[in-house]
Design a protein around this motif. Structure first.
Motif, PDB file in Angstrom:
ATOM      1  N   ILE A  37      54.538  35.564  32.099  1.00 58.91           N
ATOM      2  CA  ILE A  37      54.491  34.420  32.998  1.00 58.91           C
ATOM      3  C   ILE A  37      55.904  34.176  33.498  1.00 58.91           C
ATOM      4  O   ILE A  37      56.838  34.027  32.720  1.00 58.91           O
ATOM      5  N   ASP A  38      56.062  34.126  34.828  1.00 62.41           N
ATOM      6  CA  ASP A  38      57.374  33.844  35.407  1.00 62.41           C
ATOM      7  C   ASP A  38      57.781  32.418  35.077  1.00 62.41           C
ATOM      8  O   ASP A  38      56.974  31.503  35.105  1.00 62.41           O
ATOM      9  N   ALA A  39      59.051  32.227  34.786  1.00 58.51           N
ATOM     10  CA  ALA A  39      59.563  30.904  34.431  1.00 58.51           C
ATOM     11  C   ALA A  39      59.496  29.939  35.597  1.00 58.51           C
ATOM     12  O   ALA A  39      59.241  28.767  35.439  1.00 58.51           O
ATOM     13  N   ALA A  40      59.742  30.428  36.813  1.00 62.04           N
ATOM     14  CA  ALA A  40      59.726  29.564  37.991  1.00 62.04           C
ATOM     15  C   ALA A  40      58.862  30.202  39.067  1.00 62.04           C
ATOM     16  O   ALA A  40      58.868  31.416  39.228  1.00 62.04           O
ATOM     17  N   PRO A  41      58.124  29.397  39.822  1.00 65.52           N
ATOM     18  CA  PRO A  41      57.316  29.952  40.906  1.00 65.52           C
ATOM     19  C   PRO A  41      58.201  30.620  41.951  1.00 65.52           C
ATOM     20  O   PRO A  41      59.333  30.215  42.174  1.00 65.52           O
ATOM     21  N   ALA A  42      57.653  31.627  42.618  1.00 73.36           N
ATOM     22  CA  ALA A  42      58.419  32.389  43.604  1.00 73.36           C
ATOM     23  C   ALA A  42      58.641  31.614  44.896  1.00 73.36           C
ATOM     24  O   ALA A  42      59.599  31.858  45.600  1.00 73.36           O
ATOM     25  N   SER A  43      57.757  30.655  45.202  1.00 70.78           N
ATOM     26  CA  SER A  43      57.888  29.917  46.448  1.00 70.78           C
ATOM     27  C   SER A  43      57.273  28.530  46.300  1.00 70.78           C
ATOM     28  O   SER A  43      56.531  28.283  45.364  1.00 70.78           O
ATOM     29  N   PRO A  44      57.564  27.612  47.249  1.00 69.58           N
ATOM     30  CA  PRO A  44      56.946  26.286  47.195  1.00 69.58           C
ATOM     31  C   PRO A  44      55.425  26.344  47.295  1.00 69.58           C
ATOM     32  O   PRO A  44      54.739  25.519  46.738  1.00 69.58           O
ATOM     33  N   ILE A  45      54.891  27.355  48.000  1.00 70.41           N
ATOM     34  CA  ILE A  45      53.437  27.494  48.109  1.00 70.41           C
ATOM     35  C   ILE A  45      52.854  27.741  46.722  1.00 70.41           C
ATOM     36  O   ILE A  45      51.858  27.153  46.330  1.00 70.41           O
ATOM     37  N   VAL A  46      53.486  28.615  45.948  1.00 71.15           N
ATOM     38  CA  VAL A  46      53.017  28.899  44.596  1.00 71.15           C
ATOM     39  C   VAL A  46      53.077  27.631  43.756  1.00 71.15           C
ATOM     40  O   VAL A  46      52.156  27.316  43.022  1.00 71.15           O
ATOM     41  N   ALA A  47      54.147  26.860  43.880  1.00 71.79           N
ATOM     42  CA  ALA A  47      54.273  25.627  43.100  1.00 71.79           C
ATOM     43  C   ALA A  47      53.185  24.630  43.472  1.00 71.79           C
ATOM     44  O   ALA A  47      52.620  23.968  42.609  1.00 71.79           O
ATOM     45  N   ARG A  48      52.849  24.521  44.752  1.00 71.05           N
ATOM     46  CA  ARG A  48      51.841  23.562  45.191  1.00 71.05           C
ATOM     47  C   ARG A  48      50.457  23.941  44.669  1.00 71.05           C
ATOM     48  O   ARG A  48      49.617  23.098  44.427  1.00 71.05           O
ATOM     49  N   HIS A  49      50.199  25.238  44.505  1.00 73.94           N
ATOM     50  CA  HIS A  49      48.892  25.695  44.054  1.00 73.94           C
ATOM     51  C   HIS A  49      48.903  26.134  42.593  1.00 73.94           C
ATOM     52  O   HIS A  49      48.021  26.864  42.176  1.00 73.94           O
ATOM     53  N   ALA A  50      49.881  25.702  41.837  1.00 74.96           N
ATOM     54  CA  ALA A  50      50.005  26.130  40.444  1.00 74.96           C
ATOM     55  C   ALA A  50      48.780  25.728  39.635  1.00 74.96           C
ATOM     56  O   ALA A  50      48.210  24.674  39.814  1.00 74.96           O
ATOM     57  N   VAL A  51      48.373  26.601  38.735  1.00 72.63           N
ATOM     58  CA  VAL A  51      47.204  26.357  37.897  1.00 72.63           C
ATOM     59  C   VAL A  51      47.604  25.532  36.683  1.00 72.63           C
ATOM     60  O   VAL A  51      48.653  25.738  36.092  1.00 72.63           O
ATOM     61  N   GLN A  52      46.746  24.605  36.327  1.00 76.33           N
ATOM     62  CA  GLN A  52      46.957  23.817  35.117  1.00 76.33           C
ATOM     63  C   GLN A  52      46.202  24.524  33.999  1.00 76.33           C
ATOM     64  O   GLN A  52      45.056  24.230  33.719  1.00 76.33           O
ATOM     65  N   ARG A  53      46.840  25.488  33.349  1.00 76.36           N
ATOM     66  CA  ARG A  53      46.173  26.368  32.401  1.00 76.36           C
ATOM     67  C   ARG A  53      45.561  25.646  31.203  1.00 76.36           C
ATOM     68  O   ARG A  53      44.588  26.085  30.656  1.00 76.36           O
ATOM     69  N   GLU A  54      46.114  24.517  30.793  1.00 77.43           N
ATOM     70  CA  GLU A  54      45.629  23.840  29.606  1.00 77.43           C
ATOM     71  C   GLU A  54      44.250  23.212  29.797  1.00 77.43           C
ATOM     72  O   GLU A  54      43.618  22.817  28.850  1.00 77.43           O
ATOM     73  N   GLU A  55      43.732  23.150  31.051  1.00 75.76           N
ATOM     74  CA  GLU A  55      42.453  22.517  31.314  1.00 75.76           C
ATOM     75  C   GLU A  55      41.307  23.512  31.447  1.00 75.76           C
ATOM     76  O   GLU A  55      40.228  23.144  31.901  1.00 75.76           O
ATOM     77  N   THR A  56      41.485  24.758  31.074  1.00 77.03           N
ATOM     78  CA  THR A  56      40.423  25.747  31.178  1.00 77.03           C
ATOM     79  C   THR A  56      39.268  25.373  30.266  1.00 77.03           C
ATOM     80  O   THR A  56      39.464  25.029  29.110  1.00 77.03           O
ATOM     81  N   THR A  57      38.067  25.405  30.828  1.00 83.57           N
ATOM     82  CA  THR A  57      36.868  25.118  30.048  1.00 83.57           C
ATOM     83  C   THR A  57      35.834  26.211  30.294  1.00 83.57           C
ATOM     84  O   THR A  57      35.897  26.929  31.287  1.00 83.57           O
ATOM     85  N   THR A  58      34.891  26.311  29.402  1.00 83.40           N
ATOM     86  CA  THR A  58      33.806  27.258  29.564  1.00 83.40           C
ATOM     87  C   THR A  58      32.646  26.520  30.213  1.00 83.40           C
ATOM     88  O   THR A  58      32.054  25.631  29.613  1.00 83.40           O
ATOM     89  N   ALA A  59      32.345  26.870  31.458  1.00 83.11           N
ATOM     90  CA  ALA A  59      31.304  26.189  32.227  1.00 83.11           C
ATOM     91  C   ALA A  59      29.916  26.765  31.934  1.00 83.11           C
ATOM     92  O   ALA A  59      28.917  26.085  32.115  1.00 83.11           O
ATOM     93  N   LEU A  60      29.859  28.005  31.501  1.00 83.64           N
ATOM     94  CA  LEU A  60      28.588  28.659  31.213  1.00 83.64           C
ATOM     95  C   LEU A  60      28.801  29.639  30.074  1.00 83.64           C
ATOM     96  O   LEU A  60      29.760  30.413  30.090  1.00 83.64           O
ATOM     97  N   GLU A  61      27.906  29.603  29.109  1.00 84.48           N
ATOM     98  CA  GLU A  61      27.973  30.556  28.004  1.00 84.48           C
ATOM     99  C   GLU A  61      26.554  30.907  27.586  1.00 84.48           C
ATOM    100  O   GLU A  61      25.749  30.026  27.297  1.00 84.48           O
ATOM    101  N   VAL A  62      26.238  32.196  27.620  1.00 92.23           N
ATOM    102  CA  VAL A  62      24.909  32.670  27.287  1.00 92.23           C
ATOM    103  C   VAL A  62      25.064  33.837  26.311  1.00 92.23           C
ATOM    104  O   VAL A  62      25.933  34.691  26.490  1.00 92.23           O
ATOM    105  N   GLU A  63      24.219  33.864  25.284  1.00 90.40           N
ATOM    106  CA  GLU A  63      24.241  34.978  24.351  1.00 90.40           C
ATOM    107  C   GLU A  63      22.811  35.341  23.993  1.00 90.40           C
ATOM    108  O   GLU A  63      21.973  34.459  23.812  1.00 90.40           O
ATOM    109  N   GLY A  64      22.539  36.617  23.938  1.00 96.28           N
ATOM    110  CA  GLY A  64      21.205  37.082  23.573  1.00 96.28           C
ATOM    111  C   GLY A  64      21.288  38.362  22.768  1.00 96.28           C
ATOM    112  O   GLY A  64      22.268  39.097  22.843  1.00 96.28           O
ATOM    113  N   ARG A  65      20.233  38.607  21.992  1.00 96.60           N
ATOM    114  CA  ARG A  65      20.206  39.777  21.104  1.00 96.60           C
ATOM    115  C   ARG A  65      18.934  40.572  21.377  1.00 96.60           C
ATOM    116  O   ARG A  65      17.869  39.993  21.575  1.00 96.60           O
ATOM    117  N   ILE A  66      19.081  41.889  21.382  1.00 94.14           N
ATOM    118  CA  ILE A  66      17.940  42.784  21.531  1.00 94.14           C
ATOM    119  C   ILE A  66      17.899  43.676  20.293  1.00 94.14           C
ATOM    120  O   ILE A  66      18.908  44.257  19.899  1.00 94.14           O
TER     121      ILE A  66
END
Length: 134
Positions: A37-66
């Motif tokens: 992970i780069d310490a600083a964004p390469a441009s202001p555009i990257v900074a404006r669209h930076a991802v908030q990684r700590e908020e990742t959630t699992t929206a769908l989870e499916v498991e099945g066995r055969i």
């Protein structure tokens, strides 16, 4: 999907396994390697669209066995992943695995869809060719 670095949905190639992954990923979902992970964004555009990684959630989870029954010939299987948009149009289709189950064999299949909010506030653009849409 946008290929502009820093925009939501931008992609890159994992340096370890060469899978296409999100530009914002800190860990490759395919090979599970941590990514630099780069310490600083390469441009202001990257900074404006930076991802908030700590908020990742699992929206769908499916498991099945055969499990193959104790009689009969082998079963062959193909695991096919299909992604569709809100109108049902196919966006992507991939065969992610194939194999065979012999008598008494068992396989477990899992699917997880992780979502991560971003600061990218753009609205989706509609194609003028879309039916029934303005």
């Amino acid at each position: 999907m946008s290929s502009r670095p820093g925009a939501a949905g931008a992609t890159r190639t994992c340096p370890h396994c060469k899978t296409t992954i999100l530009d914002s990923a800190t860990r490759c979902p395919a090979c599970q390697h941590y990514l630099k992970i780069d310490a600083a964004p390469a441009s202001p555009i990257v900074a404006r669209h930076a991802v908030q990684r700590e908020e990742t959630t699992t929206a769908l989870e499916v498991e099945g066995r055969i499990r193959h029954p104790a009689e009969g010939g082998a079963w062959e299987y193909s695991v096919v992943l299909v992604i569709r948009d809100e109108a049902g149009k196919e966006i992507n289709r991939q065969v992610v695995g194939v194999g065979a189950l012999l008598v008494g064999d068992e396989r477990t299949f899992s699917l997880a869809v992780e979502v991560t909010p971003t600061n990218d506030m753009r609205r989706p653009t509609r194609s003028p060719l879309s039916r029934g849409r303005s």
